[in-house]
Design an enzyme around this catalytic site. Sequence first.
Site, PDB file in Angstrom:
ATOM      1  N   ARG A  27      -7.217   3.250  10.732  1.00  0.00           N
ATOM      2  CA  ARG A  27      -8.396   2.605  10.214  1.00  0.00           C
ATOM      3  C   ARG A  27      -9.100   2.620  11.833  1.00  0.00           C
ATOM      4  NH1 ARG A  27      -6.910  -1.352   5.513  1.00  0.00           N
ATOM      5  NH2 ARG A  27      -6.939   0.455   3.626  1.00  0.00           N
ATOM      6  N   GLU A  39      -2.654   9.950   6.491  1.00  0.00           N
ATOM      7  CA  GLU A  39      -2.549  10.518   5.158  1.00  0.00           C
ATOM      8  C   GLU A  39      -1.345  10.640   4.189  1.00  0.00           C
ATOM      9  OE1 GLU A  39      -4.251   8.874   2.702  1.00  0.00           O
ATOM     10  OE2 GLU A  39      -5.484   7.841   3.658  1.00  0.00           O
ATOM     11  N   TYR A 122      -6.638  13.610  -4.383  1.00  0.00           N
ATOM     12  CA  TYR A 122      -6.151  12.681  -3.206  1.00  0.00           C
ATOM     13  C   TYR A 122      -6.369  12.688  -1.541  1.00  0.00           C
ATOM     14  CZ  TYR A 122      -4.934   8.987  -0.746  1.00  0.00           C
ATOM     15  OH  TYR A 122      -4.489   7.394   0.567  1.00  0.00           O
ATOM     16  N   ASP A 140      -5.195   7.182  -6.032  1.00  0.00           N
ATOM     17  CA  ASP A 140      -3.741   7.014  -5.840  1.00  0.00           C
ATOM     18  C   ASP A 140      -3.361   6.075  -6.640  1.00  0.00           C
ATOM     19  OD1 ASP A 140      -3.944   4.182  -4.947  1.00  0.00           O
ATOM     20  OD2 ASP A 140      -3.275   4.847  -2.738  1.00  0.00           O
ATOM     21  N   CYS A 205      -9.592 -12.239  -6.248  1.00  0.00           N
ATOM     22  CA  CYS A 205     -10.436 -11.137  -6.394  1.00  0.00           C
ATOM     23  C   CYS A 205     -11.560 -11.025  -6.281  1.00  0.00           C
ATOM     24  CB  CYS A 205      -9.554 -10.392  -7.413  1.00  0.00           C
ATOM     25  SG  CYS A 205     -10.164  -8.734  -8.400  1.00  0.00           S
TER      26      CYS A 205
HETATM   27  S1  SF4 Z   1      -9.182  -9.436 -12.068  1.00  0.00           S
HETATM   28 FE1  SF4 Z   1      -7.141 -10.045 -11.311  1.00  0.00          FE
HETATM   29  S2  SF4 Z   1      -6.639  -7.690 -12.653  1.00  0.00           S
HETATM   30 FE2  SF4 Z   1      -8.653  -7.702 -12.526  1.00  0.00          FE
HETATM   31  S3  SF4 Z   1      -8.927  -5.958 -11.261  1.00  0.00           S
HETATM   32 FE3  SF4 Z   1      -8.772  -8.242 -10.203  1.00  0.00          FE
HETATM   33  S4  SF4 Z   1      -6.720  -8.559  -9.038  1.00  0.00           S
HETATM   34 FE4  SF4 Z   1      -6.439  -6.713 -11.212  1.00  0.00          FE
END
Ligand code: SF4
Length: 331
Positions: A27, A39, A122, A140, A205
């Site tokens: 990177r 890769e 890919y 992927d 997330c």
């Molecule tokens: S909220 Fe949870 S299930 Fe949805 S993309 Fe993010 S980590 Fe994955």
Amino acid sequence: MSIPHAQEIAQALVDWFTAHGRDYPWRRTTEPWAILVSEIMLQQTTIPTVLGRYEGWMAQFPTPAALAAATEEEALRSWEGLGYYRRVRALQAAARAIVQQHGGQFPTAEADIRALPGIGDYTVGAVLSFAFNRPAPLVDANVSRVFARLFNDTTPVDSPAGRKLHWKWAAALVHPTNARAYNSALMELGQTICTGSSEPDCLLCPLRSWCRATNPAALPVKLPRKEITAVEHHDILLLTPAGLLMEKQAGGKRHEGMYRLPRRPAEHCAALPHITDQKYSITRYKVTRHLYRAPADTVPLPGEEFIPLSELAATPMASPDRKLVNLYTGE
Ligand code: SF4
């Protein structure tokens, strides 16, 4: 295909990666040859293993010309421990095409990159986005997992319909001006947060506001797995003053050009002293290799030759053979 909030999703991924992206040697470069090598290595080898090998390998073959000029044996030997040796053969074929067709300069046109031997969708996406920052999609296994959950989709990800759908999503979502960070983010999200081996860490997330997954642990859906097949091999060990008897594999086999301990029918080995059993798995095969000591007057079969002990280190062979050879020749 248009996806609601596509721009926000792509930007959220870029922002998350800018703050949390991991630092890997591949990177720190935008050199397309270095990107291609990383890769190809990462396709079937874990990141920790590649981390231990990548920089040394790049020092040995820093340019397509360097790999193009190497013998096949040198290339195979350099790949030992990484497995799936077809990859280094394809990489060497690509290096030679770059030298012969592009004067040693890595091509920049998508069609020319796609035409290189061993380069699939890919890898094209990876080189275009990571080296040239062009808005090219890539998918992927990590990206597929994220998409299946983000869109709460139960189409098997490894079916033709699933693959088509995921590439469409990837193309529709890719960040127009920062595909390098965007694609890295998608892959890393699948590796670190939206993982397959444990419950995803949805609270961390960057996509949680848009994620439709109702039961993320049940996604992605995959086609039924092929059964594991048990196979047994009967190999011989013969060490003489001329060297170790080995067989060069030929005929388009997975390990073509590499050496292994010679193979014999089970009935041939029944009367020979048994040395050890070696067990390992490769793709969907569970292998048990029975090793026997061959008598000194064994006549080599076609394709078999004595390799002097001083040449064994430079002789390409797969990891299971290397372990046995090192063990029984005292390396
Ligand atoms: S909220 Fe949870 S299930 Fe949805 S993309 Fe993010 S980590 Fe994955």
